[in-house]
Write an enzyme that holds these catalytic residues in place. Structure first.
Site, PDB file in Angstrom:
ATOM      1  N   HIS A 313      82.295  75.815   2.046  1.00  0.00           N
ATOM      2  CA  HIS A 313      83.550  76.290   1.587  1.00  0.00           C
ATOM      3  C   HIS A 313      84.373  77.122   1.280  1.00  0.00           C
ATOM      4  CE1 HIS A 313      88.410  75.436   2.398  1.00  0.00           C
ATOM      5  NE2 HIS A 313      87.834  75.521   3.951  1.00  0.00           N
ATOM      6  N   ASP A 371      84.568  69.168   8.613  1.00  0.00           N
ATOM      7  CA  ASP A 371      84.358  69.244  10.351  1.00  0.00           C
ATOM      8  C   ASP A 371      82.027  68.856  10.202  1.00  0.00           C
ATOM      9  OD1 ASP A 371      85.755  70.465  11.522  1.00  0.00           O
ATOM     10  OD2 ASP A 371      85.111  72.515  10.399  1.00  0.00           O
TER      11      ASP A 371
HETATM   12  N1  CMC Z   1      74.749  76.928   5.223  1.00  0.00           N
HETATM   13  C1  CMC Z   1      74.407  77.136   4.315  1.00  0.00           C
HETATM   14  N2  CMC Z   1      73.809  77.925   3.503  1.00  0.00           N
HETATM   15  C2  CMC Z   1      75.388  78.329   3.224  1.00  0.00           C
HETATM   16  C3  CMC Z   1      76.281  77.771   3.385  1.00  0.00           C
HETATM   17  C4  CMC Z   1      76.251  76.522   5.240  1.00  0.00           C
HETATM   18  N3  CMC Z   1      76.560  75.925   5.675  1.00  0.00           N
HETATM   19  N4  CMC Z   1      77.502  77.738   3.556  1.00  0.00           N
HETATM   20  C5  CMC Z   1      77.536  79.281   2.339  1.00  0.00           C
HETATM   21  N5  CMC Z   1      76.132  78.936   1.916  1.00  0.00           N
HETATM   22  C6  CMC Z   1      75.540  79.581   1.131  1.00  0.00           C
HETATM   23  C7  CMC Z   1      75.301  81.527   1.663  1.00  0.00           C
HETATM   24  O1  CMC Z   1      74.778  81.989   2.398  1.00  0.00           O
HETATM   25  C8  CMC Z   1      75.573  82.091   0.158  1.00  0.00           C
HETATM   26  O2  CMC Z   1      74.378  82.089  -0.031  1.00  0.00           O
HETATM   27  P1  CMC Z   1      73.786  83.779  -1.367  1.00  0.00           P
HETATM   28  O3  CMC Z   1      75.418  83.512  -1.973  1.00  0.00           O
HETATM   29  O4  CMC Z   1      72.880  82.757  -1.808  1.00  0.00           O
HETATM   30  O5  CMC Z   1      74.047  84.610  -0.774  1.00  0.00           O
HETATM   31  C9  CMC Z   1      76.244  81.504  -0.265  1.00  0.00           C
HETATM   32  O6  CMC Z   1      75.898  79.383   0.232  1.00  0.00           O
HETATM   33  C10 CMC Z   1      77.888  81.603  -0.683  1.00  0.00           C
HETATM   34  O7  CMC Z   1      78.171  81.058   0.507  1.00  0.00           O
HETATM   35  P2  CMC Z   1      79.407  82.197   1.556  1.00  0.00           P
HETATM   36  O8  CMC Z   1      79.643  82.869   2.477  1.00  0.00           O
HETATM   37  O9  CMC Z   1      80.136  83.554   0.227  1.00  0.00           O
HETATM   38  O10 CMC Z   1      81.162  81.536   1.358  1.00  0.00           O
HETATM   39  P3  CMC Z   1      82.193  81.842   1.747  1.00  0.00           P
HETATM   40  O11 CMC Z   1      83.156  80.813   0.964  1.00  0.00           O
HETATM   41  O12 CMC Z   1      82.295  82.832   2.341  1.00  0.00           O
HETATM   42  O13 CMC Z   1      82.388  81.138   3.349  1.00  0.00           O
HETATM   43  C11 CMC Z   1      82.097  79.478   5.232  1.00  0.00           C
HETATM   44  C12 CMC Z   1      82.679  79.871   3.770  1.00  0.00           C
HETATM   45  C13 CMC Z   1      83.039  77.769   5.225  1.00  0.00           C
HETATM   46  C14 CMC Z   1      82.274  80.136   5.938  1.00  0.00           C
HETATM   47  C15 CMC Z   1      80.354  79.183   4.569  1.00  0.00           C
HETATM   48  O14 CMC Z   1      80.372  77.781   3.830  1.00  0.00           O
HETATM   49  C16 CMC Z   1      79.893  78.383   6.506  1.00  0.00           C
HETATM   50  O15 CMC Z   1      79.732  79.510   7.152  1.00  0.00           O
HETATM   51  N6  CMC Z   1      80.006  76.997   6.431  1.00  0.00           N
HETATM   52  C17 CMC Z   1      79.182  77.095   7.522  1.00  0.00           C
HETATM   53  C18 CMC Z   1      80.986  76.895   8.405  1.00  0.00           C
HETATM   54  C19 CMC Z   1      81.420  76.007   8.347  1.00  0.00           C
HETATM   55  O16 CMC Z   1      81.038  74.405   8.392  1.00  0.00           O
HETATM   56  N7  CMC Z   1      82.817  76.449   8.387  1.00  0.00           N
HETATM   57  C20 CMC Z   1      83.568  74.883   8.649  1.00  0.00           C
HETATM   58  C21 CMC Z   1      84.542  75.392   7.207  1.00  0.00           C
HETATM   59  S1  CMC Z   1      85.686  73.616   7.425  1.00  0.00           S
HETATM   60  C22 CMC Z   1      86.839  73.587   8.154  1.00  0.00           C
HETATM   61  C23 CMC Z   1      88.200  75.136   8.280  1.00  0.00           C
HETATM   62  O17 CMC Z   1      88.415  74.897   7.527  1.00  0.00           O
HETATM   63  O18 CMC Z   1      87.654  75.342   9.024  1.00  0.00           O
END
Ligand code: CMC
Length: 436
Positions: A313, A371
């Site tokens: 998140h 989720d």
């Molecule tokens: N699985 C694997 N790796 C992950 C995941 C995941 N679910 N989430 C983040 N990472 C990794 C990402 O690849 C990055 O790694 P690195 O530093 O090596 O490049 C690191 O963790 C930081 O992630 P980020 O993408 O910079 O984080 P963000 O804040 O931009 O993204 C997120 C947050 C929710 C989009 C992401 O965690 C994600 O895509 N999760 C899966 C989708 C999900 O479950 N979304 C629901 C969110 S809660 C409901 C809502 O509020 O909508």
């Protein structure tokens, strides 16, 4: 917001004079540096794609402490609201700032209940969609179309219009989601039943048919109500920011909420519950719990493009408090329905356990989000996977409206207009077609 004791000083290495920027404190949480005059004073913008360090507004509605894993609606912890209140009380809290007393609750419930029907013409509009259309495609259309039916509540600058459109949206979203479902199932629409609770009426519109009586199961009713509470607001997330930005142009409330629905659909946001259940189903088909290790290795391999859906998140760097409550609800629903040995629940628990111990997830502070378990609950209730995000939209509608109304009522409100760092071509001449 009040001025903090300190100020920020911005200095430049090229001899441009330093400037002082005011710092403001909220009631809890980090202070903010006020950069509104930065461009006027320096001719420079700040650069923050994805809003990693930018507070886009001040708000009194929802507070998240991502490190602690804390979520408050108007100061009340989500755990207490999910345990002691129902969804309509939570709506009242989000919209008007406090929980209602018994009389206020009865009157608010009556107002919402009086608006559960939608204009009969809406069903003809719905018929224009393919039967296999994704419910979120339908919802984006139907919610936007409300502005074509309720002309007396489309002036966003009129507080009475905002109030009536808020009540209408909260009341009609369940009806629209259920209609979208019935349409895809080829079943007759069920009119709202106003003697039932908000969640009970939704279950009735979803699962009753005109052929036989339908009894609402109280465990499922309570579980659904809790799903609604947990999804009701989440401060300035992507869809809420979309609603605010869209509404800042002065468009009508129904159009602004339709924009929020469209944004929520994405798999990185509200679409994650659907994506998460699809992921669990795929792992189950591959061999279930015995394949968890292999799947986690794929997730950790950055070239695979696979994410552990329902994990991670932007704000929570700890266990999402909503996920804990959802796991509890998941157990209750599965037990009540005699599905204690549900293979997807077992799989989710195994995935969670391995991920929480794995260095990749520990280092990046990736924890289950709301989720991760909500899809299992919804599936057990009988809600089809493709409808999960529409349920999220139904619940989030109140948060979107509360945030929209807060923005319009804010004396500092202006149309949202971010700037950019332009990296395209410098000015150039258009050549005649033959010379290009
Ligand atoms: N699985 C694997 N790796 C992950 C995941 C995941 N679910 N989430 C983040 N990472 C990794 C990402 O690849 C990055 O790694 P690195 O530093 O090596 O490049 C690191 O963790 C930081 O992630 P980020 O993408 O910079 O984080 P963000 O804040 O931009 O993204 C997120 C947050 C929710 C989009 C992401 O965690 C994600 O895509 N999760 C899966 C989708 C999900 O479950 N979304 C629901 C969110 S809660 C409901 C809502 O509020 O909508």
């Amino acid at each position: 917001m009040k001025l903090a004791n300190n100020k920020a000083t911005l200095s430049f290495s090229n001899g441009t004079p330093n400037i002082e920027l005011p710092v403001y404190s909220g009631s809890v949480g980090p202070d903010v540096i006020d950069i509104r005059k930065l461009y006027a004073q320096t001719g420079m913008f700040t650069y923050d794609p994805g809003f990693l360090s930018t507070a886009s507004c001040q708000s009194t509605i929802t507070y998240i402490d991502g490190d602690k894993g804390e979520l408050l609606y108007r100061g009340y912890p989500i755990e207490q609201l999910a345990t002691h209140c129902d969804f309509l009380e939570t709506c009242h809290l989000l919209l008007y700032g406090d929980l209602p007393n018994a009389e206020g609750k009865a009157s608010f419930t009556r107002r919402v209940t009086n608006h559960t029907m939608v204009n009969e013409q809406m069903q003809f509009f719905l018929r224009g969609f393919r039967r296999d259309a994704h419910p979120m495609a339908i919802m984006t259309g139907l919610v936007g179309a409300l502005s074509a039916f309720y002309h007396d509540s489309t002036d966003i600058n009129n507080p009475e219009h905002r109030e009536i459109s808020a009540i209408r949206l909260i009341a009609k979203l369940p009806t629209l989601v259920a209609m979208a479902y019935k349409y895809s199932a080829g079943q007759p629409y069920m009119y709202p039943r106003n003697s039932l609770s908000y969640a009970g009426n939704f279950l009735h519109m979803m699962f009753a048919t005109p052929c036989e009586p339908y009894e609402v199961n109280p465990v499922i009713e309570r579980a659904l109500d809790r799903i609604f509470i947990l999804h009701a607001d989440h401060e300035q997330n992507a869809s809420t920011s979309t609603v605010r930005l869209c509404g800042s142009s002065g468009t009508n409330p129904f159009a602004a909420i339709a924009a929020g629905v469209a944004c929520l659909w994405g798999p990185a946001h509200g679409g994650a519950n659907e994506a998460c259940l699809n992921m669990l189903t795929d792992i189950q088909k591959m061999g279930g719990v015995s394949k968890v290790g292999e799947f986690i290795n794929q997730v950790k391999d950055k070239t695979s493009g696979i994410k552990l859906m329902g994990f991670g998140h932007r704000v929570y760097k700890n266990y999402d408090p909503r996920a804990k409550l959802m796991q509890e609800t998941c157990r209750e629903v599965l037990t009540a329905l005699g599905l204690e040995n549900d293979p997807l629940f077992k799989l989710a628990m195994a995935l969670e356990k391995i991920a929480l111990e794995d260095d990749y997830f520990v280092q990046r502070k990736l924890y289950p989000n709301v989720d991760f378990y909500s899809g299992i609950v919804q599936r057990a209730i009988g809600i089809p996977t493709s409808l999960f995000t529409a349920i999220f939209a139904l619940a989030r509608t109140v948060g979107w409206i509360a945030q929209l109304n807060e923005m319009i009522g804010d004396p500092e409100y202006k149309i949202g207009r971010p700037r950019q760092l332009y990296t395209g071509s410098a000015p150039r001449e258009v050549k005649p077609l033959a010379q290009r």
